[in-house]
Design a protein around this motif. Structure first.
Motif, mmCIF file in Angstrom:
data_model
loop_
_atom_site.group_PDB
_atom_site.id
_atom_site.type_symbol
_atom_site.label_atom_id
_atom_site.label_comp_id
_atom_site.label_asym_id
_atom_site.label_seq_id
_atom_site.Cartn_x
_atom_site.Cartn_y
_atom_site.Cartn_z
ATOM 1 N N ILE A 1 27.202 45.130 -9.020
ATOM 2 C CA ILE A 1 27.118 46.060 -7.899
ATOM 3 C C ILE A 1 27.408 45.308 -6.598
ATOM 4 C CG2 ILE A 1 25.625 47.751 -6.731
ATOM 5 C CD1 ILE A 1 26.144 48.372 -9.654
ATOM 6 N N HIS B 1 31.333 49.924 -13.102
ATOM 7 C CA HIS B 1 30.228 49.071 -12.662
ATOM 8 C C HIS B 1 29.560 48.304 -13.804
ATOM 9 C CE1 HIS B 1 30.503 50.959 -8.754
ATOM 10 N NE2 HIS B 1 30.358 52.145 -9.306
ATOM 11 N N TYR B 2 29.905 48.596 -15.055
ATOM 12 C CA TYR B 2 29.155 48.041 -16.187
ATOM 13 C C TYR B 2 29.864 46.818 -16.758
ATOM 14 C CZ TYR B 2 26.438 52.311 -15.961
ATOM 15 O OH TYR B 2 25.620 53.312 -15.528
ATOM 16 N N ARG B 3 29.086 45.885 -17.302
ATOM 17 C CA ARG B 3 29.644 44.666 -17.870
ATOM 18 C C ARG B 3 28.911 44.286 -19.158
ATOM 19 N NH1 ARG B 3 32.586 45.727 -14.501
ATOM 20 N NH2 ARG B 3 33.707 44.457 -12.984
ATOM 21 N N ILE C 1 19.686 46.732 -12.224
ATOM 22 C CA ILE C 1 21.141 46.561 -12.320
ATOM 23 C C ILE C 1 21.503 45.583 -13.439
ATOM 24 C CG2 ILE C 1 21.584 47.180 -9.921
ATOM 25 C CD1 ILE C 1 21.874 44.184 -9.319
ATOM 26 N N LEU D 1 24.535 54.968 -12.533
ATOM 27 C CA LEU D 1 24.151 53.561 -12.700
ATOM 28 C C LEU D 1 22.986 53.359 -13.667
ATOM 29 C CD1 LEU D 1 24.500 52.042 -9.112
ATOM 30 C CD2 LEU D 1 26.049 51.854 -11.051
ATOM 31 N N THR E 1 24.354 40.928 -9.877
ATOM 32 C CA THR E 1 23.785 41.449 -11.114
ATOM 33 C C THR E 1 22.408 40.836 -11.329
ATOM 34 O OG1 THR E 1 24.195 41.879 -13.462
ATOM 35 C CG2 THR E 1 24.711 39.675 -12.658
ATOM 36 N N VAL F 1 33.083 46.543 -20.771
ATOM 37 C CA VAL F 1 31.711 46.963 -21.090
ATOM 38 C C VAL F 1 31.322 46.606 -22.515
ATOM 39 C CG1 VAL F 1 31.863 48.864 -19.462
ATOM 40 C CG2 VAL F 1 32.276 49.301 -21.893
ATOM 41 N N ARG G 1 35.876 43.954 -9.644
ATOM 42 C CA ARG G 1 35.247 45.218 -10.045
ATOM 43 C C ARG G 1 36.179 46.041 -10.930
ATOM 44 N NH1 ARG G 1 32.982 49.034 -5.403
ATOM 45 N NH2 ARG G 1 35.195 49.081 -4.851
ATOM 46 N N ARG H 1 25.124 45.475 -15.124
ATOM 47 C CA ARG H 1 26.040 46.049 -14.132
ATOM 48 C C ARG H 1 26.363 45.027 -13.050
ATOM 49 N NH1 ARG H 1 21.810 50.496 -14.978
ATOM 50 N NH2 ARG H 1 21.213 48.712 -16.242
#
Length: 404
Positions: free
Chosen positions: A8, A188-190, A3, A173, A69, A219, A33, A6
């Motif tokens: 989660i 979900h992504y960063r 992860i 994911l 994460t 993102v 989120r 991401r």
């Protein structure tokens, strides 16, 4: 479970991350989120927690929840070369501008007409990004466009790590050196992409939903390059540095739509018969009237399938239409991002709820195949609307600019 890059919900993480684990409150004054504003209510923890209603489809998040994460850095991006291309001089000019934007970590709008061949113009830029060890994201609001882009990119970059994300994707994911995703899947992504392409940037719902804009912004690294692609960009996006391509890749002009006022179903049926040996797309304004038009055509002895966004057989029907000379009744889900060889297009009730941008994109479905570079687009309407005339004028203006 990897992860990295991401965030989660902790209850979905089934493995121990040890000292690499980082936890964050899921809901503060905003949902961490999706960025939406939360609502307060009774909670299973016994308190009155804030919770987010905006991203319930991804699972409920409350004040007492946490997001997790893995703090380890992402794997290095591997260089990859694309297969040989045969770009026209105009396409090469756009491709060079994209490469320069990526090298300079800048912003760019590519304003190119439908059928200009935007996808191959991205490949030199993607190759440059991978060579510079930059992770690439191609995102778009439409799942159909993601599927089509994925096919093209996988054919061009045979040895690259490519991940395709959309509702129901088996690669959920995951993160590739090249990631192709709907804008919704980015929730979900960063901070994990160095180069971001947004295709069909003016398409619904991205054009109206600011939440999706937040997903894309989150993102991106701060130094990330951003390249927007559209045939019908909004006034807001036109403020970016812009390159224009008003000529299709095969050198033929855009088909100019015909107008047919005060029509009845008989006029549409006659038009369908006049192209009996070709695939025919008929656009209707709403899902509710699909069955009505299908019944009318059946009474006239014509067989037609219907398709819309919630149709469970949507993918199968669209793929079948690619290989047959049949009639497909559709909503605007097929207005962009899809290519059908030798297709002819009609729009019924074109004066009712179609925007000028939608009518331009719909017209752009015709003549995209170099083997069949022309075709017919007809707007059936019972009244005049600004959108009808704006769409036709825009197409004529593009043809004049492209053939100066």
């Amino acid at each position: 479970m990897d992860i990295r890059g991401r965030l989660i919900p902790s209850d979905q993480v089934k493995v121990s991350l040890g000292s690499n684990e980082r936890r964050y409150p899921a809901v503060t004054w905003r949902c961490q989120r999706c960025g939406g504003l939360p609502t307060r209510g009774p909670c299973t923890c016994g308190k009155r927690c804030y919770y987010c209603r905006h991203c319930l489809i991804f699972g409920k998040l409350r004040t007492c929840d946490t997001l997790v994460t893995d703090a380890r850095p992402l794997d290095s991006v591997l260089p990859s070369r694309h297969e040989a291309l045969a770009l026209t001089p105009d396409q090469q000019r756009i491709a060079t501008a994209i490469e320069r934007t990526i090298e300079q970590q800048g912003r760019l709008l590519v304003h190119a007409v439908c059928g200009a061949g935007k996808t191959p113009m991205l490949f030199p830029g993607i190759e440059t990004a991978l060579r510079l060890k930059k992770r690439v994201l191609i995102t778009t609001p439409r799942a159909d466009v993601v599927r089509e882009l994925t096919l093209h990119v996988k054919r061009a970059f045979l040895d690259a790590r490519i991940v395709s994300l959309f509702g129901g994707s088996e690669e959920r994911l995951q993160l590739g050196d090249i990631t192709i995703s709907t804008t919704h899947q980015l929730i979900h992504y960063r901070a994990c992409f160095d180069v971001v392409f947004i295709d069909e940037v003016d398409a619904f719902p991205y054009s109206t939903d600011r939440t999706l804009h937040r997903y894309v912004k989150r993102v991106m690294y701060r130094s990330a390059s951003l390249i927007l692609l559209s045939a019908t960009p909004s006034f807001r996006n036109k403020r970016l540095p812009t390159v224009r391509l008003m000529r299709r890749y095969h050198g033929f002009p855009l088909p100019v739509p015909q107008l047919h006022f005060s029509y009845t179903p008989v006029h549409l049926i006659e038009w369908l018969h006049s192209h009996a040996d070709k695939p025919r797309l008929v656009f209707v304004p709403t899902v509710a009237v699909l069955a009505l038009w299908q019944e009318r055509l059946e009474q006239a002895g014509l067989t037609a399938e219907t398709v819309h966004a919630a149709d469970p057989d949507r993918i199968v029907k669209v793929e079948r239409f690619r290989t047959t000379a049949t009639i497909l009744l559709t909503t605007t889900i097929l207005e962009r991002g899809v290519t059908f060889s030798n297709v002819q297009v009609a729009v019924v009730d074109a004066d009712v709820s179609f925007t000028a941008a939608a009518l331009i994109q719909i017209s752009g479905r015709v003549g995209r195949d170099a083997a069949f570079p022309s075709g017919e687009v007809i707007f059936f309407a019972n009244d005049r609307s600004n959108a009808l005339y704006e769409a036709i004028a825009d197409i004529q203006r593009a043809n004049r600019e492209g053939f100066r």
